[in-house]
Design an enzyme around this catalytic site. Structure first.
Site, PDB file in Angstrom:
ATOM      1  N   SER A  65      -3.577 -10.590   0.746  1.00 57.19           N
ATOM      2  CA  SER A  65      -4.523  -9.542   1.166  1.00 57.19           C
ATOM      3  C   SER A  65      -3.930  -8.145   1.309  1.00 57.19           C
ATOM      4  O   SER A  65      -4.681  -7.210   1.569  1.00 57.19           O
ATOM      5  CB  SER A  65      -5.187  -9.943   2.489  1.00 57.19           C
ATOM      6  N   LYS A  68      -5.521  -5.339  -0.550  1.00 57.59           N
ATOM      7  CA  LYS A  68      -6.620  -4.503  -0.048  1.00 57.59           C
ATOM      8  C   LYS A  68      -6.174  -3.090   0.301  1.00 57.59           C
ATOM      9  O   LYS A  68      -7.011  -2.199   0.481  1.00 57.59           O
ATOM     10  CB  LYS A  68      -7.280  -5.185   1.150  1.00 57.59           C
ATOM     11  N   SER A 120     -10.090  -7.651   6.901  1.00 60.06           N
ATOM     12  CA  SER A 120      -9.663  -8.307   5.662  1.00 60.06           C
ATOM     13  C   SER A 120     -10.795  -9.075   4.988  1.00 60.06           C
ATOM     14  O   SER A 120     -10.601 -10.165   4.434  1.00 60.06           O
ATOM     15  CB  SER A 120      -8.489  -9.256   5.935  1.00 60.06           C
ATOM     16  N   LYS A 226      -1.373  -3.527   6.890  1.00 70.49           N
ATOM     17  CA  LYS A 226      -2.178  -4.675   6.439  1.00 70.49           C
ATOM     18  C   LYS A 226      -1.309  -5.919   6.312  1.00 70.49           C
ATOM     19  O   LYS A 226      -0.160  -5.845   5.867  1.00 70.49           O
ATOM     20  CB  LYS A 226      -2.812  -4.356   5.080  1.00 70.49           C
TER      21      LYS A 226
END
Length: 410
Positions: A65, A68, A120, A226
């Site tokens: 993720s 992202k 997320s 993140k």
């Protein structure tokens, strides 16, 4: 003669190889010996981009993720935040972490970006991609081109907007640090990844988003960014923090657990703040001089177009000089960075010999010192001399043999 030639050849080889080995040792000297869990990791200064620590930084791995980060900055910089996005069935039933969008629900692009970066949401990622590019695949291709153009990354390929596993979806710790550094220069992106809590009023889910990045709550000065996980990628994390005038970005990839990933990033950030600081070297408009090539000439004049910064070991005064390439070189210990300068004086005609900084710049670029060229020329000259002596001896022997034959005939 042969012994002298052999000895001289050995001296030339030793001189040549000694200097090369010293340069190599300097380039590969480790900056720190941190014990990290991730397979790949890197620490950089967010302002200058200088690398402060790295471990297998260019190994291609699955990002999960942290993809992202790229999705978010691409959407922020290329989409209209007030656009109304209609959620498709594909987005509604996307796999993995979701913000529970409803099929047909209408949401602003801005709200989806918060759901993407804070919670997320894979469904938010798909809704953004379909709204901007029609399909996830087309969005990923456009995003990859955009990120490469903006950051110069070379080992990254995105096939989707969320980071769910695909064998062709990969990046490196070094590339992710560059992408994160670029993204953090955008105020909207910075605000989103630094937001801890946000009310969420959706068609199927009314709750409060809590940022999945634990650094925001647990690490002093954290500013983002993140985390991620899939079975294939394992745990990935991109973290940033700022203390004083210094902001750092740390990346770890393929850690065995979430705790290990956070330990890696915290250890790198601690190391960075304990040992380095970001200093302003000059302000925009400041002039710099470079010594003239020959006596009697005025020095070359240059000006900095922007405020210039460098990362230095704490308490170290950086060495600043103008190079032969019209750049400002800033060196502090093992750290170095260069910036282009704007020339004020017109360039001079090229001279046969460089002086001062020019010679230093050539040497630093790997040019061979004159003394070694002299030894090489001397060795070649001795070779030619030996060949000439050998030919002369052969001719003399032939003349002697001809005279002996003539005496026998008479």
């Amino acid at each position: 003669m042969r012994a002298l030639l052999t000895n001289l050849l050995v001296v030339v080889i030793l001189l040549w190889s000694h200097e090369a080995s010293v340069a190599f040792a300097e380039e590969t000297q480790p900056m720190a010996s941190l014990s990290l869990n991730g397979v790949s990791a890197i620490l950089i200064d967010a302002k200058t981009g200088q690398v402060l620590y790295e471990k297998n930084p260019d190994e291609q791995l699955y990002p999960a993720s942290i993809t992202k980060i790229a999705t978010g900055i691409y959407a922020i910089e290329n989409g209209n935040p007030d656009d109304i996005v209609t959620v498709s069935k594909n987005a509604r039933y996307e796999d993995g972490t979701r913000v529970y969008l409803g099929e047909g629900e209408q949401v602003t692009l801005r709200k989806l970006e918060y759901g993407l970066l804070m919670h997320s949401g894979n469904d938010a990622a798909t809704a953004i991609a379909e709204h901007m590019s029609g399909t996830r695949e087309q969005f990923a291709a456009e995003m990859t081109r955009y990120i490469k153009e903006k950051t110069g990354v070379q080992h990254t390929n995105f096939t989707n907007p969320h980071g769910l596993h695909d064998d062709s979806h990969y990046t490196t710790a070094s590339d992710m640090a560059k992408i994160a550094r670029y993204a953090m220069q955008n105020p909207t992106f910075r605000e989103m990844v630094a937001t801890n809590r946000l009310p969420w009023d959706g068609a199927e889910w009314k709750s409060e988003l809590i940022n999945h990045n634990k650094l925001i709550r647990d690490y002093e000065g954290a500013t983002g960014i993140k985390n991620g996980f899939t079975d294939q990628a394992m745990h990935t994390l991109v973290g940033s923090a700022k203390r004083g005038d210094t902001e750092l970005i740390a990346v770890t990839m393929k850690a065995a657990s979430s705790n290990m990933a956070y330990q890696d990033v915290a250890a790198m950030l601690d190391f960075g703040f304990e040992n380095f600081e970001t200093v302003q070297v000059t302000k925009a408009g400041e002039e710099f001089l470079r010594a003239a090539d020959t006596q009697g000439e005025a020095p070359d004049r240059f000006v900095a177009k922007d405020d210039l910064f460098a990362t230095v070991p704490i308490g170290t005064e950086p060495e600043v000089k103008v190079t032969a390439r019209d750049e400002l070189s800033i060196t502090a210990g093992s750290l170095a960075i260069t910036y282009p300068l704007e020339r004020i004086t017109p360039p001079k005609k090229a001279s046969l010999s460089a002086s001062g900084d020019g010679q230093a710049e050539q040497a630093s670029a790997g040019d061979v010192p004159v003394s070694r060229y002299f030894l090489l020329v001397a060795w070649l000259a001795l070779n030619l001399f030996l060949i000439a002596v050998t030919i002369a001896r052969a001719r003399k022997q032939r003349r002697i043999r001809r005279r002996e034959l003539q005496r026998k005939v008479w």
